[in-house]
Design a protein around this motif. Structure first.
Motif, PDB file in Angstrom:
ATOM      1  N   ALA A   1       0.824  -1.205   0.000  1.00  0.00           N
ATOM      2  CA  ALA A   1       0.000   0.000   0.000  1.00  0.00           C
ATOM      3  C   ALA A   1       0.860   1.258   0.000  1.00  0.00           C
ATOM      4  CB  ALA A   1      -0.931  -0.002   1.209  1.00  0.00           C
ATOM      5  N   ALA A   2       1.949   1.225   0.764  1.00  0.00           N
ATOM      6  CA  ALA A   2       2.844   2.382   0.829  1.00  0.00           C
ATOM      7  C   ALA A   2       3.528   2.624  -0.507  1.00  0.00           C
ATOM      8  CB  ALA A   2       3.886   2.168   1.921  1.00  0.00           C
ATOM      9  N   ARG A   3       3.929   1.545  -1.157  1.00  0.00           N
ATOM     10  CA  ARG A   3       4.568   1.687  -2.477  1.00  0.00           C
ATOM     11  C   ARG A   3       3.580   2.290  -3.467  1.00  0.00           C
ATOM     12  NH1 ARG A   3       7.407   3.393  -5.369  1.00  0.00           N
ATOM     13  NH2 ARG A   3       8.773   2.473  -6.944  1.00  0.00           N
ATOM     14  N   SER A   4       2.333   1.885  -3.391  1.00  0.00           N
ATOM     15  CA  SER A   4       1.307   2.418  -4.285  1.00  0.00           C
ATOM     16  C   SER A   4       1.033   3.894  -4.011  1.00  0.00           C
ATOM     17  CB  SER A   4       0.005   1.624  -4.133  1.00  0.00           C
ATOM     18  OG  SER A   4       0.187   0.275  -4.520  1.00  0.00           O
ATOM     19  N   SER A   5       1.299   4.332  -2.763  1.00  0.00           N
ATOM     20  CA  SER A   5       1.057   5.731  -2.400  1.00  0.00           C
ATOM     21  C   SER A   5       2.236   6.624  -2.764  1.00  0.00           C
ATOM     22  CB  SER A   5       0.767   5.847  -0.898  1.00  0.00           C
ATOM     23  OG  SER A   5       1.956   5.682  -0.142  1.00  0.00           O
ATOM     24  N   GLY A   6       3.285   6.039  -3.343  1.00  0.00           N
ATOM     25  CA  GLY A   6       4.413   6.835  -3.801  1.00  0.00           C
ATOM     26  C   GLY A   6       5.664   6.747  -2.957  1.00  0.00           C
ATOM     27  N   ALA A   7       5.645   5.968  -1.883  1.00  0.00           N
ATOM     28  CA  ALA A   7       6.828   5.849  -1.034  1.00  0.00           C
ATOM     29  C   ALA A   7       7.992   5.244  -1.804  1.00  0.00           C
ATOM     30  CB  ALA A   7       6.507   4.987   0.183  1.00  0.00           C
ATOM     31  N   THR A   8       9.185   5.775  -1.572  1.00  0.00           N
ATOM     32  CA  THR A   8      10.382   5.267  -2.250  1.00  0.00           C
ATOM     33  C   THR A   8      11.389   4.666  -1.291  1.00  0.00           C
ATOM     34  OG1 THR A   8      11.429   7.460  -2.143  1.00  0.00           O
ATOM     35  CG2 THR A   8      10.164   6.928  -4.133  1.00  0.00           C
ATOM     36  N   ARG A   9      11.261   4.968  -0.005  1.00  0.00           N
ATOM     37  CA  ARG A   9      12.179   4.431   0.999  1.00  0.00           C
ATOM     38  C   ARG A   9      11.389   3.710   2.086  1.00  0.00           C
ATOM     39  NH1 ARG A   9      17.302   8.350   1.935  1.00  0.00           N
ATOM     40  NH2 ARG A   9      17.497   9.177  -0.169  1.00  0.00           N
ATOM     41  N   LEU A  10      11.883   2.565   2.475  1.00  0.00           N
ATOM     42  CA  LEU A  10      11.180   1.749   3.472  1.00  0.00           C
ATOM     43  C   LEU A  10      12.162   1.155   4.459  1.00  0.00           C
ATOM     44  CD1 LEU A  10       8.728   0.141   4.585  1.00  0.00           C
ATOM     45  CD2 LEU A  10       9.166  -1.557   2.802  1.00  0.00           C
TER      46      LEU A  10
ATOM     47  N   SER B   1      15.019   2.377  -2.002  1.00  0.00           N
ATOM     48  CA  SER B   1      15.889   2.067  -0.867  1.00  0.00           C
ATOM     49  C   SER B   1      15.112   1.252   0.162  1.00  0.00           C
ATOM     50  CB  SER B   1      16.408   3.350  -0.206  1.00  0.00           C
ATOM     51  OG  SER B   1      17.122   4.136  -1.136  1.00  0.00           O
ATOM     52  N   LEU B   2      15.736   0.210   0.658  1.00  0.00           N
ATOM     53  CA  LEU B   2      15.087  -0.696   1.604  1.00  0.00           C
ATOM     54  C   LEU B   2      16.078  -1.057   2.699  1.00  0.00           C
ATOM     55  CD1 LEU B   2      12.662  -2.509   2.326  1.00  0.00           C
ATOM     56  CD2 LEU B   2      13.542  -4.204   0.712  1.00  0.00           C
ATOM     57  N   VAL B   3      15.649  -0.892   3.954  1.00  0.00           N
ATOM     58  CA  VAL B   3      16.518  -1.179   5.091  1.00  0.00           C
ATOM     59  C   VAL B   3      15.806  -2.142   6.034  1.00  0.00           C
ATOM     60  CG1 VAL B   3      17.837  -0.242   7.017  1.00  0.00           C
ATOM     61  CG2 VAL B   3      17.521   1.135   4.946  1.00  0.00           C
ATOM     62  N   PHE B   4      16.477  -3.245   6.355  1.00  0.00           N
ATOM     63  CA  PHE B   4      15.962  -4.189   7.344  1.00  0.00           C
ATOM     64  C   PHE B   4      16.827  -4.096   8.598  1.00  0.00           C
ATOM     65  CE2 PHE B   4      14.758  -6.447   3.337  1.00  0.00           C
ATOM     66  CZ  PHE B   4      13.387  -6.417   3.524  1.00  0.00           C
ATOM     67  N   ALA B   5      16.196  -3.822   9.732  1.00  0.00           N
ATOM     68  CA  ALA B   5      16.900  -3.838  11.012  1.00  0.00           C
ATOM     69  C   ALA B   5      16.685  -5.200  11.647  1.00  0.00           C
ATOM     70  CB  ALA B   5      16.373  -2.737  11.926  1.00  0.00           C
TER      71      ALA B   5
ATOM     72  N   LEU C   1      17.596   2.791  12.613  1.00  0.00           N
ATOM     73  CA  LEU C   1      16.750   2.572  11.443  1.00  0.00           C
ATOM     74  C   LEU C   1      16.348   3.899  10.803  1.00  0.00           C
ATOM     75  CD1 LEU C   1      15.315   0.567   9.615  1.00  0.00           C
ATOM     76  CD2 LEU C   1      13.364   0.628  11.176  1.00  0.00           C
ATOM     77  N   VAL C   2      15.959   4.868  11.608  1.00  0.00           N
ATOM     78  CA  VAL C   2      15.575   6.174  11.073  1.00  0.00           C
ATOM     79  C   VAL C   2      16.748   6.809  10.329  1.00  0.00           C
ATOM     80  CG1 VAL C   2      14.894   8.533  11.666  1.00  0.00           C
ATOM     81  CG2 VAL C   2      13.754   6.589  12.765  1.00  0.00           C
ATOM     82  N   HIS C   3      17.916   6.770  10.933  1.00  0.00           N
ATOM     83  CA  HIS C   3      19.093   7.347  10.281  1.00  0.00           C
ATOM     84  C   HIS C   3      19.417   6.628   8.979  1.00  0.00           C
ATOM     85  CE1 HIS C   3      23.001   9.265   9.826  1.00  0.00           C
ATOM     86  NE2 HIS C   3      23.537   8.069   9.643  1.00  0.00           N
ATOM     87  N   ALA C   4      19.327   5.303   9.003  1.00  0.00           N
ATOM     88  CA  ALA C   4      19.661   4.518   7.816  1.00  0.00           C
ATOM     89  C   ALA C   4      18.698   4.809   6.665  1.00  0.00           C
ATOM     90  CB  ALA C   4      19.642   3.030   8.146  1.00  0.00           C
ATOM     91  N   VAL C   5      17.418   4.952   6.969  1.00  0.00           N
ATOM     92  CA  VAL C   5      16.439   5.238   5.923  1.00  0.00           C
ATOM     93  C   VAL C   5      16.654   6.645   5.376  1.00  0.00           C
ATOM     94  CG1 VAL C   5      13.985   5.607   5.453  1.00  0.00           C
ATOM     95  CG2 VAL C   5      14.719   3.606   6.758  1.00  0.00           C
TER      96      VAL C   5
ATOM     97  N   GLU D   1      21.151   4.944   0.326  1.00  0.00           N
ATOM     98  CA  GLU D   1      21.376   4.983  -1.108  1.00  0.00           C
ATOM     99  C   GLU D   1      20.486   3.918  -1.738  1.00  0.00           C
ATOM    100  OE1 GLU D   1      25.540   4.382  -1.648  1.00  0.00           O
ATOM    101  OE2 GLU D   1      26.092   6.310  -0.772  1.00  0.00           O
ATOM    102  N   LYS D   2      20.477   3.845  -3.053  1.00  0.00           N
ATOM    103  CA  LYS D   2      19.623   2.864  -3.702  1.00  0.00           C
ATOM    104  C   LYS D   2      20.086   1.452  -3.367  1.00  0.00           C
ATOM    105  CE  LYS D   2      17.731   5.474  -7.548  1.00  0.00           C
ATOM    106  NZ  LYS D   2      17.440   5.491  -9.011  1.00  0.00           N
ATOM    107  N   GLY D   3      19.106   0.558  -3.207  1.00  0.00           N
ATOM    108  CA  GLY D   3      19.429  -0.829  -2.901  1.00  0.00           C
ATOM    109  C   GLY D   3      18.918  -1.238  -1.538  1.00  0.00           C
TER     110      GLY D   3
END
Length: 214
Positions: free
Chosen positions: A96-105, A139-143, A192-196, A200-202
């Motif tokens: 849903a977030a991706r559909s709303s235009g989000a680019t970083r998660l 951009s995607l970050v997993f903690a 996590l907040v800082h990393a997001v 960078e891309k990836g």
């Protein structure tokens, strides 16, 4: 112009700290919170939406998304109920977030997450990571934190025996590898907040030891 963020799971141990960090950050001019029950926190930048994770409506337009949903099999009551939160709800929100235009998660996962694990908990987390990775976020970050430490009582949550044991072992911290030491929820949130924000891309994985200094 500033960014708009969305936070899911703000009633939880790490999610509460993520929300606090974002509300205090001038990078974000507006914050949308989503959850299954109302949030007691109020703030001029915050708009909270109560929703059913099994039928998520269209979300507001956002830039950065933070998902800190999670339970335990004991609390959920069964493996299917656990999976409904830690896999189904997380994936549905990400879609849903991706559909709303989000680019970083950014997502709070768990140490040992891998779809090949023989441990059900870790396997579900790994399957969630794989599924989310296919959604096309820039951009995607997993903690992946170890045992979490924090004030669950103030959230109305029962304490967990593993966390109590982790507190006992904290005095031997120097003898325990960094990735296996118990970690405070606030450190996970800050990392996590800082990393997001700086991603960078990836895809990036934050191991528990990496987050200890946050």
């Amino acid at each position: 112009m500033g960014k708009v963020a969305l936070v899911a799971g703000a009633t939880g141990l790490v999610g509460r700290e993520i929300l606090a960090a974002i509300l205090a950050d001038d990078t974000y001019v507006a914050v949308h919170g989503v959850g299954r029950r109302p949030l007691a926190t109020t703030h001029p930048k915050l708009t909270f939406h109560v929703l059913d994770f099994a039928a998520i409506p269209s979300l507001p337009a956002v830039d950065d998304v933070f998902i800190a949903l999670g339970t335990t099999i004991k609390v959920a009551g069964s493996q299917p109920a656990f999976r409904a939160v830690d896999f189904d709800a997380v994936l549905a929100l990400a879609v849903a977030a991706r559909s709303s235009g989000a680019t970083r998660l950014g997502i709070v996962s768990a140490m040992g997450a891998t779809e090949k694990s023989l441990i059900f908990y870790n396997r579900v987390k790994g399957e969630m990571e794989r599924a989310v990775s296919r959604l096309g976020f820039d951009s995607l970050v997993f903690a992946r934190p170890s045992m979490l430490i924090g004030d669950r009582e103030s959230l109305g949550q029962p304490g967990r025996s593993g966390e109590r044991l982790a507190l006992i072992f904290m005095k031997f911290g120097a003898l325990i590898p960094a990735n296996y030491r118990a970690i405070e929820a606030v450190r996970v949130a800050r990392a996590l907040v800082h990393a997001v924000k700086t991603a960078e891309k990836g895809t990036r994985v934050l191991l528990s030891g990496d987050m200890q200094a946050s």
